[in-house]
Design a protein around this motif. Structure first.
Motif, mmCIF file in Angstrom:
data_model
loop_
_atom_site.group_PDB
_atom_site.id
_atom_site.type_symbol
_atom_site.label_atom_id
_atom_site.label_comp_id
_atom_site.label_asym_id
_atom_site.label_seq_id
_atom_site.Cartn_x
_atom_site.Cartn_y
_atom_site.Cartn_z
ATOM 1 N N GLU A 77 0.819 -1.218 0.000
ATOM 2 C CA GLU A 77 0.000 0.000 0.000
ATOM 3 C C GLU A 77 0.854 1.270 0.000
ATOM 4 O O GLU A 77 0.330 2.372 -0.084
ATOM 5 N N MET A 78 2.172 1.103 0.133
ATOM 6 C CA MET A 78 3.072 2.248 0.226
ATOM 7 C C MET A 78 3.858 2.416 -1.074
ATOM 8 O O MET A 78 4.967 1.911 -1.211
ATOM 9 N N ARG A 79 3.261 3.082 -2.037
ATOM 10 C CA ARG A 79 3.990 3.354 -3.267
ATOM 11 C C ARG A 79 5.212 4.223 -2.958
ATOM 12 O O ARG A 79 5.201 4.991 -2.001
ATOM 13 N N PRO A 80 6.287 4.101 -3.753
ATOM 14 C CA PRO A 80 7.506 4.874 -3.467
ATOM 15 C C PRO A 80 7.256 6.367 -3.294
ATOM 16 O O PRO A 80 7.845 7.002 -2.415
ATOM 17 N N ALA A 81 6.376 6.929 -4.117
ATOM 18 C CA ALA A 81 6.099 8.365 -3.990
ATOM 19 C C ALA A 81 5.448 8.680 -2.645
ATOM 20 O O ALA A 81 5.742 9.693 -2.007
ATOM 21 N N LYS A 82 4.564 7.791 -2.208
ATOM 22 C CA LYS A 82 3.902 7.985 -0.921
ATOM 23 C C LYS A 82 4.901 7.842 0.219
ATOM 24 O O LYS A 82 4.877 8.606 1.195
ATOM 25 N N LEU A 83 5.799 6.868 0.097
ATOM 26 C CA LEU A 83 6.819 6.670 1.121
ATOM 27 C C LEU A 83 7.754 7.875 1.186
ATOM 28 O O LEU A 83 8.148 8.314 2.280
ATOM 29 N N TRP A 84 8.092 8.420 0.029
ATOM 30 C CA TRP A 84 8.959 9.602 -0.012
ATOM 31 C C TRP A 84 8.277 10.787 0.655
ATOM 32 O O TRP A 84 8.925 11.581 1.349
ATOM 33 N N ALA A 85 6.971 10.882 0.485
ATOM 34 C CA ALA A 85 6.231 11.979 1.108
ATOM 35 C C ALA A 85 6.225 11.864 2.630
ATOM 36 O O ALA A 85 6.078 12.866 3.332
ATOM 37 N N LEU A 86 6.424 10.644 3.138
ATOM 38 C CA LEU A 86 6.421 10.418 4.591
ATOM 39 C C LEU A 86 7.822 10.503 5.200
ATOM 40 O O LEU A 86 7.978 10.244 6.395
ATOM 41 N N ARG A 87 8.829 10.857 4.401
ATOM 42 C CA ARG A 87 10.204 10.821 4.902
ATOM 43 C C ARG A 87 10.400 11.720 6.122
ATOM 44 O O ARG A 87 11.154 11.379 7.047
ATOM 45 N N GLY A 88 9.703 12.866 6.138
ATOM 46 C CA GLY A 88 9.839 13.761 7.282
ATOM 47 C C GLY A 88 9.306 13.128 8.555
ATOM 48 O O GLY A 88 9.921 13.228 9.622
ATOM 49 N N ALA A 89 8.142 12.448 8.441
ATOM 50 C CA ALA A 89 7.571 11.792 9.613
ATOM 51 C C ALA A 89 8.423 10.611 10.054
ATOM 52 O O ALA A 89 8.579 10.361 11.265
ATOM 53 N N ILE A 90 9.007 9.884 9.106
ATOM 54 C CA ILE A 90 9.813 8.707 9.465
ATOM 55 C C ILE A 90 11.074 9.120 10.212
ATOM 56 O O ILE A 90 11.344 8.649 11.318
ATOM 57 N N PHE A 91 11.871 10.014 9.603
ATOM 58 C CA PHE A 91 13.172 10.351 10.175
ATOM 59 C C PHE A 91 13.123 11.551 11.122
ATOM 60 O O PHE A 91 14.074 11.786 11.858
#
Length: 617
Positions: A77-91
């Motif tokens: 469910e986590m397309r690369p673009a979606k994952l990239w958009a979450l980079r701030g929340a992750i790190f």
């Protein structure tokens, strides 16, 4: 003798299944969730309960595959673009929560009398929340796809990544304390191996997996596709483990790489049954691993540790959440949900015991603290939900659903439901309407509609809206995950009501059919049929021939859907017309000029898998 041997082998498996089947429905019926049901059942049949299984660790190693498969489905469910958009929340958010809580819990450990190295590892182990517990609870509550749910997923991803440097930290502390000898390996080697493992999995995902699945799809063997799906998940998990990373992280990465594949929906359908069974076994195994002798023998340390660690960790999470702009309600919910330790603590504490940083007593006590915290989390979340005041919504004179008794209950009153309501009202059928969008309710009032405020994903609201007395319940919401949650509640609590559901796409249709709804329809299907017919007549095709053509399209679609119900999302491709010429079209009726059937062989020969949106149509 063979029967006896078979009975001995099957006895523990039957006992585990019986415990889960008996406990989970009872706990869900009581509103306590399936996680606590599995954990309790595991304690009951484990070595410190009825003693059906004397080696819970063996079952736990197998059951960890449930967590691996769960992370793979999340990755889909986590397309690369979606994952990239979450980079701030992750790190950003994730790293801040881990480091803040680790510092606070290290202080708690030292206050409990633990030496600094032991306190540090104990704290970091407890900081790594249980992905399995949190994702299962979020999934049951329909929160995974919400913005707050996505932030929680981001934090869990960071915690999964953190296991690598934490294992290196164990080795570093062990060398400082003199408990292990230096093996002579440079400190950068584990990092290099981890990066190499990630690079290899990414390369395989980009250039090997899709061609492999396309080749296997041509064979037509469904079981081979299922085996290949399991091979990809477990292979990626094993490869990442070889590189010193977590298996769950490998499975998640494989899911992300396949999230844009034409076979994404097929993979999801193949993996889901294994994920559910193994995840349940994981929770059972965790429950069996609870050493009641340790809890009884060191109960002040264990119970005090559970209370202190959960309270302090929750306070740290709440502070970080507020600092990053979360509202009070979301911060409290995240704090209670993440307040427990998790399955990665077992890995970290096992490494600390092997390295000599932990002794056997500390390891057993900390493991018991983590397991008890996992068991308490569903209760803590339920208590927090009940104690928190209801979320305030500015209704501004709008009535909430209460005491409704319509013959038909309509949930969601957007464009779709507004049209659906017209024939019902024309026949003077008593209709109850509920919606959560305040502006929509106000706008509907200006057109003569009485719409009540009510969230259809809440059982108490459904009861207040008259779902128990309604002959038919119409689920017209525009979010598929919300519709799925409402369907689950209605099928369980109001089985006598007929259930009509607005579907988002073909994948959603398949889920609704499996759930047993009485009727479903894709939201754009009928309008697209009418649109296509209008185009044909506008281009000069006679009305009768245009109607015949659209009837053929409708029949093909229905047959294709029947094939997909039994054969998966990839079935029935030859019934879908494409704009490439194929040597052997397979129409249901006499071919209409200008349209040819697109079969798998032609698509594969041209290197063109059916686009993801075609599968979802």
């Amino acid at each position: 003798m063979a029967a006896e041997a078979g009975g001995v082998a099957l006895g523990p498996a039957v006992a585990l299944l019986a415990a889960g089947v008996a406990a989970v429905p009872l706990f869900r019926k009581a509103g306590l969730g399936s996680v606590l049901g599995y954990l309790t059942a595991g304690v009951a049949v484990g070595p410190f309960g009825l003693g059906v299984l004397s080696d819970p660790e063996a079952a736990l190693h197998i059951a960890e595959l449930g967590v691996v498969l769960f992370l793979f489905l999340i990755g889909l469910e986590m397309r690369p673009a979606k994952l990239w958009a979450l980079r701030g929340a992750i790190f950003g958010l994730g790293a801040a929560q881990v480091l803040t809580c680790a510092a606070l819990l290290t202080g708690v450990g030292m206050m409990l009398g633990l030496p600094l190295p032991v306190a540090v590892i104990a704290a970091f182990g407890f900081v790594l929340s249980s992905t399995a517990v949190i994702m299962q609870m979020m999934d049951e509550r329909g929160e995974t796809a919400t913005p707050a749910g996505q932030r929680s997923v981001s934090i869990l991803l960071l915690e999964d990544l953190a296991i690598v440097p934490l294992l290196a930290l164990v080795a570093l502390l062990a060398s400082f304390t003199g408990t292990v000898a230096d093996d002579g390996r440079p400190a950068w080697l584990p990092v290099l191996l981890g990066l190499a493992a990630i690079g290899a999995v990414v390369a395989a995902g980009r250039w090997l997996l899709d061609p492999m699945f396309r080749l296997l799809a041509k064979s037509g063997a469904r079981e081979v596709m299922t085996a290949a799906a399991l091979l990809v998940v477990l292979g990626a998990a094993l490869f990442m483990q070889w590189g010193g990373l977590s298996m769950a992280m490998g499975a998640f990465l494989a899911g992300v790489l396949l999230s844009e594949s034409t076979f994404r929906h097929q993979l999801e359908a193949d993996i889901e049954p294994f994920r559910g069974i193994l995840l349940g076994l994981f929770f059972l195994s965790v429950g069996m691993s609870l050493n009641l002798n340790v809890v009884w023998g060191a109960w002040p340390l264990v119970l005090g540790g559970v209370l202190a660690f959960m309270v302090v960790k929750a306070a740290g999470i709440y502070g970080v959440a507020r600092l990053f702009g979360a509202e009070n309600r979301e911060a409290i919910h995240r704090a209670t949900t993440f307040a427990q330790g998790g399955e990665f603590a077992f890995v970290l504490y096992g490494a600390a015991l092997a390295a000599g940083v932990f002794d056997a007593t500390i390891s057993a006590a900390m493991t018991a603290i983590v397991i008890l915290s996992m068991a308490l989390t569903p209760l803590v979340v339920i208590a927090a939900d009940r104690l928190m005041p209801r979320e305030e919504v500015s209704l501004d004179g709008i009535e909430q659903a209460q005491g409704l008794r319509g013959r038909v209950l309509v949930i969601g009153f957007g464009r779709f439901a507004q049209v659906v309501s017209q024939p019902l009202l024309a026949h003077r059928i008593d209709v109850s309407l509920i919606e959560t969008d305040v502006e929509m309710i106000k706008a509907a009032a200006t057109f003569g509609f009485k719409v009540y405020y009510g969230d259809g994903t809440r059982l108490d609201v459904l009861r207040a809206s008259g779902a128990g007395e309604a002959e038919a319940i119409l689920v017209c919401v525009d979010k598929p995950e919300v519709a799925d949650r409402i369907v689950e509640l209605c099928k369980a609590e109001f089985p006598l009501a007929k259930l009509y559901v607005r579907a988002f796409d073909r994948g959603h249709v398949l889920r609704l059919v499996e759930a047993g709804v009485d009727y479903q329809i894709r939201e754009t299907f009928e309008s697209a049929i009418a649109f296509g017919k209008a185009v044909l007549t506008g281009l000069g095709v006679p009305e009768e021939e245009a109607a015949e053509t659209m009837g053929d399209v409708r029949r093909r679609d229905g047959l294709r859907l029947d094939m997909q119900i039994t054969g998966g999302i990839e079935a029935g491709k030859t019934l879908f017309r494409g704009n490439t010429t194929t040597p052997e079209p397979a129409p249901l009726t006499t071919p209409i000029r200008g349209g040819r059937a697109l079969n798998e062989e032609a698509a594969a020969a041209l290197g063109q898998g059916a686009p993801d949106e075609l599968e979802r149509t």
